[in-house]
Motif scaffolding. Structure first.
Motif, PDB file in Angstrom:
ATOM      1  N   THR A 132      10.682 -48.625 -41.638  1.00 16.55           N
ATOM      2  CA  THR A 132       9.984 -48.282 -40.394  1.00 16.55           C
ATOM      3  C   THR A 132      10.938 -47.684 -39.376  1.00 16.55           C
ATOM      4  OG1 THR A 132       8.368 -50.054 -40.752  1.00 16.55           O
ATOM      5  CG2 THR A 132       8.603 -49.229 -38.511  1.00 16.55           C
ATOM      6  N   ALA A 133      12.175 -48.187 -39.342  1.00 17.41           N
ATOM      7  CA  ALA A 133      13.178 -47.619 -38.432  1.00 17.41           C
ATOM      8  C   ALA A 133      13.465 -46.155 -38.781  1.00 17.41           C
ATOM      9  CB  ALA A 133      14.460 -48.439 -38.496  1.00 17.41           C
ATOM     10  N   VAL A 134      13.559 -45.866 -40.069  1.00 18.04           N
ATOM     11  CA  VAL A 134      13.782 -44.475 -40.494  1.00 18.04           C
ATOM     12  C   VAL A 134      12.571 -43.619 -40.140  1.00 18.04           C
ATOM     13  CG1 VAL A 134      14.234 -42.980 -42.473  1.00 18.04           C
ATOM     14  CG2 VAL A 134      15.314 -45.229 -42.343  1.00 18.04           C
ATOM     15  N   THR A 174      21.840 -46.219 -36.582  1.00 17.45           N
ATOM     16  CA  THR A 174      21.865 -47.219 -35.517  1.00 17.45           C
ATOM     17  C   THR A 174      20.518 -47.914 -35.382  1.00 17.45           C
ATOM     18  OG1 THR A 174      23.559 -45.990 -34.299  1.00 17.45           O
ATOM     19  CG2 THR A 174      22.258 -47.583 -33.054  1.00 17.45           C
ATOM     20  N   ASN A 175      19.442 -47.155 -35.489  1.00 18.71           N
ATOM     21  CA  ASN A 175      18.104 -47.756 -35.435  1.00 18.71           C
ATOM     22  C   ASN A 175      17.898 -48.730 -36.596  1.00 18.71           C
ATOM     23  OD1 ASN A 175      17.411 -46.261 -33.142  1.00 18.71           O
ATOM     24  ND2 ASN A 175      16.674 -44.544 -34.369  1.00 18.71           N
ATOM     25  N   VAL A 176      18.409 -48.372 -37.766  1.00 16.57           N
ATOM     26  CA  VAL A 176      18.305 -49.268 -38.921  1.00 16.57           C
ATOM     27  C   VAL A 176      19.107 -50.540 -38.671  1.00 16.57           C
ATOM     28  CG1 VAL A 176      18.828 -49.523 -41.383  1.00 16.57           C
ATOM     29  CG2 VAL A 176      17.871 -47.380 -40.529  1.00 16.57           C
ATOM     30  N   LEU A 177      20.290 -50.416 -38.091  1.00 16.63           N
ATOM     31  CA  LEU A 177      21.120 -51.584 -37.806  1.00 16.63           C
ATOM     32  C   LEU A 177      20.461 -52.494 -36.773  1.00 16.63           C
ATOM     33  CD1 LEU A 177      24.708 -50.004 -37.687  1.00 16.63           C
ATOM     34  CD2 LEU A 177      23.694 -51.394 -39.506  1.00 16.63           C
ATOM     35  N   VAL A 178      19.767 -51.898 -35.825  1.00 20.29           N
ATOM     36  CA  VAL A 178      19.067 -52.697 -34.810  1.00 20.29           C
ATOM     37  C   VAL A 178      17.986 -53.560 -35.469  1.00 20.29           C
ATOM     38  CG1 VAL A 178      17.478 -52.535 -32.866  1.00 20.29           C
ATOM     39  CG2 VAL A 178      19.565 -51.179 -32.863  1.00 20.29           C
TER      40      VAL A 178
END
Length: 270
Positions: A132-134, A174-178
């Motif tokens: 979902t982040a991707v 970064t969005n995936v890491l969040v």
């Protein structure tokens, strides 16, 4: 009239009967992982909270990009990064709700009865929020492109289409890491309100720690995920930046995730 004797059940027969009885209640085949993944993905978006979070995420992304385009002008890179304001708040919450929902709704017993191997269930739970982040990052890009063109047309200025591929990949990572941080904290605590408070309050706490002198600045540079991902988003990672990012990932993702998996695997389900 003769009695017909019925021989008593031997231990071997009892063992065979017990094993047959056990086999009757044992599933013939294990649940395929793709089915687990499909079920967990539906849980993420079919629930009321999941639908609300999805709608809010899309609305905030659209509103922030359009507003920033009207204020700062047609700069594609700036407009895409603007979506990170909503992502940094909403994406961790999606991850937290994914791994804590089973325990708050008391459906873990059913889930782990259908698939007793809990690690497979946890893996199936973690993949949809990360994807979902991707998808959210791609959505921000798709929105930013026409908004940039529209802002350039309305303001009658040339559009800035410069966009570094490394910076774009770093922003998506970064969005995936969040999301991974939200998954880790949520799995460790198994309590949605507490995990949400920690994830949302962390940036403010680290900004306070950074003002405590040299020691506070050093801790922030090595342990604050928001600080260590800044070079990743700009596409200017160095060896030192990579080391600091790795340390913060171990602190916020690897350690909580490992402890959380151990806790879920050993936790009694009622």
């Amino acid at each position: 009239m003769t009695d017909i004797g019925i021989p008593p059940a031997t231990s071997d027969d009892a063992g065979t009967s017990g094993s047959k009885s056990t086999d009757m209640h044992r599933p013939a085949t294990s649940v395929p992982f793709h089915r687990l993944l499909s079920v967990e993905a539906r849980k993420l978006f079919d629930t009321r909270s999941g639908k609300i979070m999805t709608v809010v995420l899309i609305a905030v992304t659209l509103a922030s990009i359009v507003t920033r385009g009207a204020v700062s002008g047609p700069q594609l890179h700036t407009l895409i990064e603007t979506a990170g304001i909503g992502f940094s708040t909403l994406l961790p919450v999606i991850g937290i709700l994914t791994v804590t929902g089973e325990w708050s709704h008391r459906t873990a017993l059913t889930t782990f009865a259908l698939e007793p191997r809990r690690v497979r269930v946890l893996a199936a739970k973690c993949l949809p929020p990360l994807l979902t982040a991707v998808a959210g990052s791609l959505l921000a890009m798709l929105i930013a492109v026409p908004v940039t063109a529209a802002a350039a047309s309305v303001q009658d200025v040339p559009a800035n289409w410069e966009l570094g591929p490394l910076a774009l990949l770093g922003w998506t990572a970064t969005n995936v890491l969040v999301v991974a941080m939200g998954l880790s904290v949520g799995m460790l605590l198994l309590n949605a309100p507490a995990a949400i408070v920690i994830c949302l309050a962390t940036p403010m706490l680290w900004s306070m720690v950074a003002r405590l002198g040299a020691t506070g600045e050093a801790l922030t540079e090595w342990l604050d995920l928001g600080t260590t991902t800044a070079p990743l988003m700009s596409g200017d990672m160095t060896g030192g930046d990579t080391a600091r990012l790795a340390v913060s990932m171990i602190f916020w993702i690897a350690i909580p995730m490992t402890l959380g998996v151990v806790r879920v695997v050993r936790k009694e389900v009622h």
